[in-house]
Design a protein around this motif. Sequence first.
Motif, PDB file in Angstrom:
ATOM      1  N   ALA A   4      28.290 -10.318  32.673  1.00  0.00           N
ATOM      2  CA  ALA A   4      27.279  -9.310  32.338  1.00  0.00           C
ATOM      3  C   ALA A   4      27.935  -8.062  31.761  1.00  0.00           C
ATOM      4  N   TRP A   5      29.067  -7.665  32.333  1.00  0.00           N
ATOM      5  CA  TRP A   5      29.774  -6.484  31.814  1.00  0.00           C
ATOM      6  C   TRP A   5      30.267  -6.725  30.390  1.00  0.00           C
ATOM      7  N   VAL A   6      30.800  -7.925  30.139  1.00  0.00           N
ATOM      8  CA  VAL A   6      31.276  -8.244  28.790  1.00  0.00           C
ATOM      9  C   VAL A   6      30.114  -8.205  27.791  1.00  0.00           C
ATOM     10  N   ALA A   7      28.933  -8.623  28.273  1.00  0.00           N
ATOM     11  CA  ALA A   7      27.756  -8.645  27.403  1.00  0.00           C
ATOM     12  C   ALA A   7      27.153  -7.262  27.185  1.00  0.00           C
ATOM     13  N   GLY A   8      27.706  -6.241  27.867  1.00  0.00           N
ATOM     14  CA  GLY A   8      27.231  -4.878  27.658  1.00  0.00           C
ATOM     15  C   GLY A   8      26.465  -4.278  28.809  1.00  0.00           C
ATOM     16  N   SER A   9      26.241  -5.041  29.870  1.00  0.00           N
ATOM     17  CA  SER A   9      25.516  -4.511  31.024  1.00  0.00           C
ATOM     18  C   SER A   9      26.391  -3.526  31.789  1.00  0.00           C
ATOM     19  N   HIS A  10      25.783  -2.528  32.405  1.00  0.00           N
ATOM     20  CA  HIS A  10      26.479  -1.552  33.234  1.00  0.00           C
ATOM     21  C   HIS A  10      26.077  -1.672  34.693  1.00  0.00           C
ATOM     22  N   VAL A  11      25.610  -2.855  35.105  1.00  0.00           N
ATOM     23  CA  VAL A  11      25.216  -3.055  36.490  1.00  0.00           C
ATOM     24  C   VAL A  11      26.400  -2.783  37.417  1.00  0.00           C
ATOM     25  N   GLY A  12      26.179  -1.944  38.394  1.00  0.00           N
ATOM     26  CA  GLY A  12      27.235  -1.619  39.348  1.00  0.00           C
ATOM     27  C   GLY A  12      28.198  -0.555  38.873  1.00  0.00           C
ATOM     28  N   VAL A  13      28.065  -0.109  37.621  1.00  0.00           N
ATOM     29  CA  VAL A  13      28.963   0.906  37.054  1.00  0.00           C
ATOM     30  C   VAL A  13      28.202   2.231  36.981  1.00  0.00           C
ATOM     31  N   PRO A  14      28.612   3.246  37.741  1.00  0.00           N
ATOM     32  CA  PRO A  14      27.900   4.529  37.711  1.00  0.00           C
ATOM     33  C   PRO A  14      28.047   5.228  36.360  1.00  0.00           C
ATOM     34  N   ALA A  15      27.126   6.127  36.075  1.00  0.00           N
ATOM     35  CA  ALA A  15      27.090   6.793  34.769  1.00  0.00           C
ATOM     36  C   ALA A  15      28.365   7.555  34.457  1.00  0.00           C
TER      37      ALA A  15
END
Length: 301
Positions: A4-15
């Motif tokens: 998901a992160w590779v695909a561009g998602s920021h789930v679990g990653v704070p701003a």
Amino acid sequence: MKTAWVAGSHVGVPAGSPLLDHPTGMVVANVLTILMDCAVIVLALLLTRPWGLRVPAWLLAPPMWVATGLLAPIMTGYPLQLLVRALGGSTAGTAGGEDEPFLHEWVFAVVYTGFIVQGLALGTLFVLYARDRWGHLWRGRMGDLPAGLLGTAQRVTAVVAGVLALFPLTLRLVWAGGGTTGLSAGLVAERGSDFHVLESLYVVFLLTAVTGGALLAFGRGRVLPVRVPLALAGISSGAVACWGGWMAVAALVTGGDPADRPTRLMLLAYAGQMIVGLLVATVGVRFLAARSAGAVKRPVT
């Protein structure tokens, strides 16, 4: 999650995460770890399917050694970090501090717990597999082994590993005790109990790696079961070599604030640690090869 992160998602990653400042590096790291997780799936199949018994040892041993080396510090370090935090320690150093956390805390809980389960399962499968295929190589005690099982070259290798280990061992010990010699300014500012726990673990792994290699090379510890120094050398050499290499690569691709870049002493410590692990692993491989050459092979059923 990594896909998901590779695909561009920021789930679990704070701003405010510093990870968002280095999107290319984050993608490269995540792709690499996805490939490593895929390798673990292949290993699990290899260790449980009949065709796995026909795989050459040289093809199985390196990825298993790397997997063991990368997982062992996590399996021991994360529970210790949680314990220290419960006793009043701070989380800075692993999550990036309270002001700019790398990831939300639940991500560490999910991912590291998964790594621990993965390590326990993969380790159990490998022990059962290796017992059936190569169990004769670590039966008995060190005192039962023929004199001079390993030659001068292996003993010299073990000594060199011990000497080279003094440098990273000294630095890790200083850092674990609160010293800042050789640390970057950014790392000094972000240190917390998690950092000190990990540095203490690296000290332990360096000591056990060198000890295991020396026991095998010189045939010491005559009352010890052969599997004890083999386990010390195998697990600990993987831990110091693989994490030394991982940190060296991560350090070389680090950009951004100069204060966060690793110092020369840090890079030397990582490189020295990696070399020590490789030397000890070499001693372990030569030990198994020498014992295999003198053992009566049993057919695998």
